[in-house]
Design an enzyme around this catalytic site. Structure first.
Site, short mmCIF file in Angstrom:
data_model
loop_
_atom_site.label_atom_id
_atom_site.label_comp_id
_atom_site.label_asym_id
_atom_site.label_seq_id
_atom_site.Cartn_x
_atom_site.Cartn_y
_atom_site.Cartn_z
N THR A 29 46.08 44.87 46.10
CA THR A 29 45.43 43.79 46.87
C THR A 29 46.10 43.59 48.22
O THR A 29 45.42 43.45 49.24
CB THR A 29 45.45 42.47 46.07
OG1 THR A 29 46.80 42.20 45.65
CG2 THR A 29 44.57 42.56 44.85
N ASP A 39 48.30 43.54 36.72
CA ASP A 39 48.15 44.67 37.65
C ASP A 39 48.38 45.99 36.92
O ASP A 39 47.64 46.96 37.11
CB ASP A 39 49.16 44.55 38.81
CG ASP A 39 48.79 43.43 39.77
OD1 ASP A 39 47.74 42.79 39.57
OD2 ASP A 39 49.56 43.17 40.71
#
Length: 558
Positions: free
Chosen positions: A99, A391
């Site tokens: 991100t 993640d």
């Protein structure tokens, strides 16, 4: 004459309260907003990235290194800045990691575009060049991608470890990487990997090293009655998507009792209904029942008499995991419960963990739903580990689905930068400048990795370019030593989709912002002042008030 005068009068289309920014001012404003968002998360990138602390008006604190968490928690008012935040959110949904990289690339594309706009290159030309560069970049990435087999647990663990490097979980990344890979492989099936079947249970207390994977489901509840067993071995499990209580009438009803015997009969009938519910559960052969709603006290008593463990108010997400783990079929009422609806678990037990009682459903035949127990000293520590684990789960899932990875440490970006500069020569017209700008923009990743590690970014970039020019496509930056090393040999990998998605979404957002040449703030967003200065947007207020909105939303957060 009157017509002549009317013709000379200005035609007012917008209301007095509206505010409009046009042309270069609008482009500049949007570029500055995008760059400000990227700058806010840039220092979190890489193994030596720093964390940010966010404090809201209620005093709640979040300490994180995660780009999407930072951006979604900040109060960002500026519409252009919001579009950059969407890049991070898309990256999170699609891949789960990368991100910060996506946002930083987006900000750098805007920064590079700013220089070209100053040279009178048209925004549409820039947009076309960026799109062509992005397409070429994705093709180049697929050429240098490394194939990975889903059974290659060593590489999968290295991918999981790379995703949590630089975050709170790094101190125990070997253990956590192993747990993540085991969890993802357990829930993988022919349809792919649904990480919703991996429940992450956060438990404050102990250290990160105490984290463990339970092949089954942990329900954060207790059995409803102390008279029920603590443990059931080789248990048949029932799931009821309703409650074990006397149903109330749809409309308000009144029962008039004229005789104590009638009241006795009424109560006996209720009791008989509840006894029948418990018997239905027992007759179906269930040893454990998980109920979505409530369980009446009398029903609890009868279930305890039958030696059945009952758990109430179980969340629907837990129920679906229990169904997948045990093979049970949820029923809407105990009237519909049959032996065929039951699932199986080798062990169902109430255990204490960090002072809280939970129900452990383990030893299931084919653990298609698992629970990852995360331990840590404080709530803030566990929350950050949870974000790192999320993640990692995302990148391992993506790798198993796609079967392709890239070397990390800034290696793909340097490779792309060189490839795009070669490609730029074949692009005619002014688009060539945009392609070269795109190539320069991609180098922001290795440059930022070097800056965040306290290294000289120019020296690092020169070394990396030299290595890649020599044909070493896996050469990346070791943030700990400052050396240029072979990331492939070092086991630093990222899924191909992390990079392709970051480039695609960053390019789309940058192109969309560059094509805007007019920003009109609606009247209800502007604030009218009674002083002589006329109507203006308040500093840090209004949805489109230039960078003022940005300052208000992000002030104090950097």
């Amino acid at each position: 004459m009157a017509q002549q005068q009317m013709g000379n009068q200005p035609l007012i289309v917008l209301s007095e309260d509206s505010q409009r920014t046009s042309g270069e001012d609008a482009q500049s404003m949007n570029v500055q907003a995008g760059k400000a968002v990227a700058e806010s998360v840039r220092t979190t990138l890489g193994p030596k990235g720093m964390d940010k602390m966010l404090v809201d008006s209620s005093g709640n604190v979040i300490v994180t290194n995660d780009g999407v968490t930072l951006l979604s928690e900040m109060e960002i008012d500026h519409p252009a800045a919001d579009m950059i935040v969407e890049v991070a959110e898309t990256q999170e949904e699609e891949v789960g990691d990368g991100t910060t990289s996506a946002v930083v690339i987006s900000g750098e594309l805007l920064s590079q575009a700013e220089d070209l706009l100053d040279q009178d290159i048209h925004a549409t030309t820039l947009a076309q060049g960026y799109r062509e560069a992005a397409e070429e970049a994705i093709d180049s990435l697929e050429e240098i991608a490394i194939d990975v087999d889903e059974d290659d647990t060593e590489v999968l663990e290295q991918i999981a470890a790379t995703a949590m490097t630089g975050k709170g979980a790094e101190s125990a990344k070997d253990l956590l990487s192993e747990l993540v890979v085991d969890a993802v492989r357990a829930v993988a099936d022919d349809d792919g990997v649904d990480t919703d079947n991996i429940k992450v249970e956060k438990v404050v207390g102990g250290s990160i090293e105490n984290s463990e994977l339970v092949e089954g489901v942990i329900v954060d509840k207790e059995r409803v009655s102390e008279n029920m067993p603590y443990f059931a071995e080789d248990a048949n499990v029932a799931i009821v998507d309703g409650d074990l209580e006397i149903k109330e009438t749809e409309i308000d009803a009144e029962v008039n009792v004229t005789d104590p015997d009638q009241l006795e009969q009424f109560l006996e009938q209720e009791e008989a209904q509840l006894r029948e519910m418990a018997e239905q559960v027992a007759d179906a052969g269930a040893d454990v029942v998980f109920v979505d709603g409530g369980i009446d006290d009398m029903a609890q008593h009868y279930l305890a008499q039958e030696g059945i463990i009952a758990v109430r108010r179980v969340k629907s997400s837990d129920q679906s995991q229990l169904a997948r783990a045990t093979g049970a079929t949820p029923v809407s009422s105990v009237d519909d419960l049959t032996e065929d609806d039951l699932g199986f678990a080798g062990s169902v037990a109430q255990k204490e963990i960090a002072g809280d009682q939970r129900i452990f459903v383990e030893d299931v035949d084919d653990a298609q739903a698992v629970t990852l127990i995360l331990r840590g000293g404080t709530e803030h520590v566990i929350d950050e580990i949870d974000r790192a684990i999320e993640d990692s789960l995302g990148v391992v899932r993506t790798t198993i689905e796609d079967g392709k990875v890239l070397a990390g440490g800034g290696a793909p970006e340097i490779d792309l930068s060189l490839a795009l500069r070669d490609y730029a020569d074949s692009v005619g017209g002014r688009e060539q400048l945009a392609v070269e700008a795109f190539a320069d923009a991609l180098e922001v990743i290795p440059r930022t990795l070097a800056e965040n590690a306290g290294l000289d970014p120019i020296d690092s970039l020169v070394e990396l370019r030299s290595a890649h020019d020599g044909g070493d496509t896996g050469a990346g930056l070791d943030a700990y030593t400052g050396d240029t090393i072979d990331m492939d040999a070092e086991g630093v990998y990222e899924p191909l989709r992390v990079k392709t998605q970051a480039i695609e979404s960053a390019t789309e957002a940058a192109v969309m912002l560059l094509r805007i040449d007019d920003v009109i703030a609606a009247g209800d967003l502007a604030v009218s002042h009674d002083d002589d200065e006329g109507d203006e947007m308040p500093p840090g207020g209004g949805g489109m008030g230039g960078m003022g909105g940005m300052g208000g939303g992000m002030g104090g957060m950097m």
